[in-house]
Scaffold this active site. Structure first.
Site, mmCIF file in Angstrom:
data_model
loop_
_atom_site.group_PDB
_atom_site.id
_atom_site.type_symbol
_atom_site.label_atom_id
_atom_site.label_comp_id
_atom_site.label_asym_id
_atom_site.label_seq_id
_atom_site.Cartn_x
_atom_site.Cartn_y
_atom_site.Cartn_z
ATOM 1 C CG ASN A 29 -2.184 -0.834 0.938
ATOM 2 O OD1 ASN A 29 -2.986 -0.498 0.082
ATOM 3 N ND2 ASN A 29 -2.318 -1.942 1.664
ATOM 4 C CG LEU A 61 -1.677 4.216 16.490
ATOM 5 C CD1 LEU A 61 -2.150 4.869 15.194
ATOM 6 C CD2 LEU A 61 -0.243 4.625 16.812
ATOM 7 C CG HIS A 100 -9.981 -3.156 8.347
ATOM 8 N ND1 HIS A 100 -9.195 -3.696 9.345
ATOM 9 C CD2 HIS A 100 -11.072 -3.963 8.253
ATOM 10 C CE1 HIS A 100 -9.793 -4.777 9.832
ATOM 11 N NE2 HIS A 100 -10.928 -4.962 9.182
ATOM 12 C CD GLU A 154 -5.811 -3.806 1.501
ATOM 13 O OE1 GLU A 154 -4.899 -3.166 2.044
ATOM 14 O OE2 GLU A 154 -6.068 -4.983 1.822
HETATM 15 C C1 GRF Z 1 -3.143 -4.847 4.010
HETATM 16 O O1 GRF Z 1 -4.104 -5.838 3.698
HETATM 17 C C2 GRF Z 1 -3.727 -3.850 4.966
HETATM 18 O O2 GRF Z 1 -5.055 -3.541 4.721
HETATM 19 C C3 GRF Z 1 -3.601 -4.615 6.261
HETATM 20 O O3 GRF Z 1 -2.331 -5.226 6.185
HETATM 21 C C4 GRF Z 1 -1.994 -5.430 4.817
HETATM 22 C C5 GRF Z 1 -0.688 -4.715 4.577
HETATM 23 O O4 GRF Z 1 -0.190 -4.915 3.298
HETATM 24 N N1 GRF Z 1 -3.835 -3.795 7.399
HETATM 25 P P1 GRF Z 1 1.037 -4.037 2.774
HETATM 26 O O5 GRF Z 1 2.089 -4.006 3.888
HETATM 27 O O6 GRF Z 1 0.532 -2.682 2.426
HETATM 28 O O7 GRF Z 1 1.541 -4.808 1.589
#
Ligand code: GRF
Length: 222
Positions: free
Chosen positions: A20, A99, A115, A180
């Site tokens: 992400n 947090l 999420h 995402e």
């Molecule tokens: C993602 O699915 C995010 O929504 C969750 O953990 C994962 C992290 O993936 N909280 P990355 O580290 O962004 O590849």
């Protein structure tokens, strides 16, 4: 652009792979997000996302939670670094620490999270397994403002994916992750453009154009 027509300074907090984070880096690089990532913090020294940030010459810091006496002390160090970098938006991107209320209040309205489920369904951990075991036909991803309660807070954008009969938590996670990477940059773009308006617990997106609406109406990207 934000009010000053300058790129919005953004801090990103990670714990793992950082895909992400990569989507946000790419969004800033292409100009899709009128922003600039000024700091990446990981609580995990081994997080691959740190390598991604370094590759793009983005300043990085490790704040290892195991070295702090309690959550408050850990969060204070995070806030010190974020404020020193003068970040105006803080993005949690696979950041696996809860947090404190003090931290979330300090960044109220400028702290967002992604999420991998359709909140308010399936908060917490192992959410892909939760969705499969509940027999849900659809799951997805949610970008939301962060409040003290975990995986709650006003929802900015969601994407829906089907849960298939033969899905495992891993296959479902991969399908969700793909979405995402589409909706997180979109949410940050809207924030940076000053287009997110809070009305109680609801978020209004001002002036969403046709192309952006298309992302929401056809969330699988087909
Ligand atoms: C993602 O699915 C995010 O929504 C969750 O953990 C994962 C992290 O993936 N909280 P990355 O580290 O962004 O590849």
């Amino acid at each position: 652009m934000n009010a000053d027509s300058l790129p919005l300074p953004i801090a990103v907090l990670i714990s793992g792979g950082g895909s992400n984070l990569q989507a946000l880096i790419d969004g800033c690089a292409t100009g899709m997000i009128p922003g600039r990532i000024v700091l990446v913090i990981s609580n995990n020294p081994e997080a691959f996302g740190i390598k991604r940030a370094k590759h793009h010459h983005i300043p990085t810091r490790i704040v290892d939670h195991r070295l702090y006496a309690n959550r408050a002390a850990f969060d204070q160090e995070l806030a010190r670094l974020i404020d020193q970098a003068e970040a105006q938006l803080v993005c949690l991107a696979g950041f696996m620490r809860v947090l404190t209320a003090d931290f979330t209040h300090h960044y109220a309205g400028r702290l967002i999270n992604i999420h991998p489920a359709l909140l308010p369904a399936f908060p917490g951990l192992h959410v892909q397994r939760q969705a499969i075991e509940a027999g849900a036909r659809f799951s997805g991803a949610t970008v939301h403002f962060v409040v003290p309660e975990v995986d709650a807070g006003p929802i900015i954008v969601q994407a829906v994916v089907p849960v298939l009969a033969d899905d495992t938590p891993d296959t479902l996670a991969a399908r969700i992750l793909h979405q995402e990477h589409r909706i997180y940059p979109l949410a940050v773009r809207w924030f940076a453009q000053g287009r997110l308006q809070l009305e109680g617990n609801r978020v209004r997106v001002l002036n969403a154009d046709e192309k952006e609406q298309d992302v929401l109406i056809h969330p699988t990207g087909e």
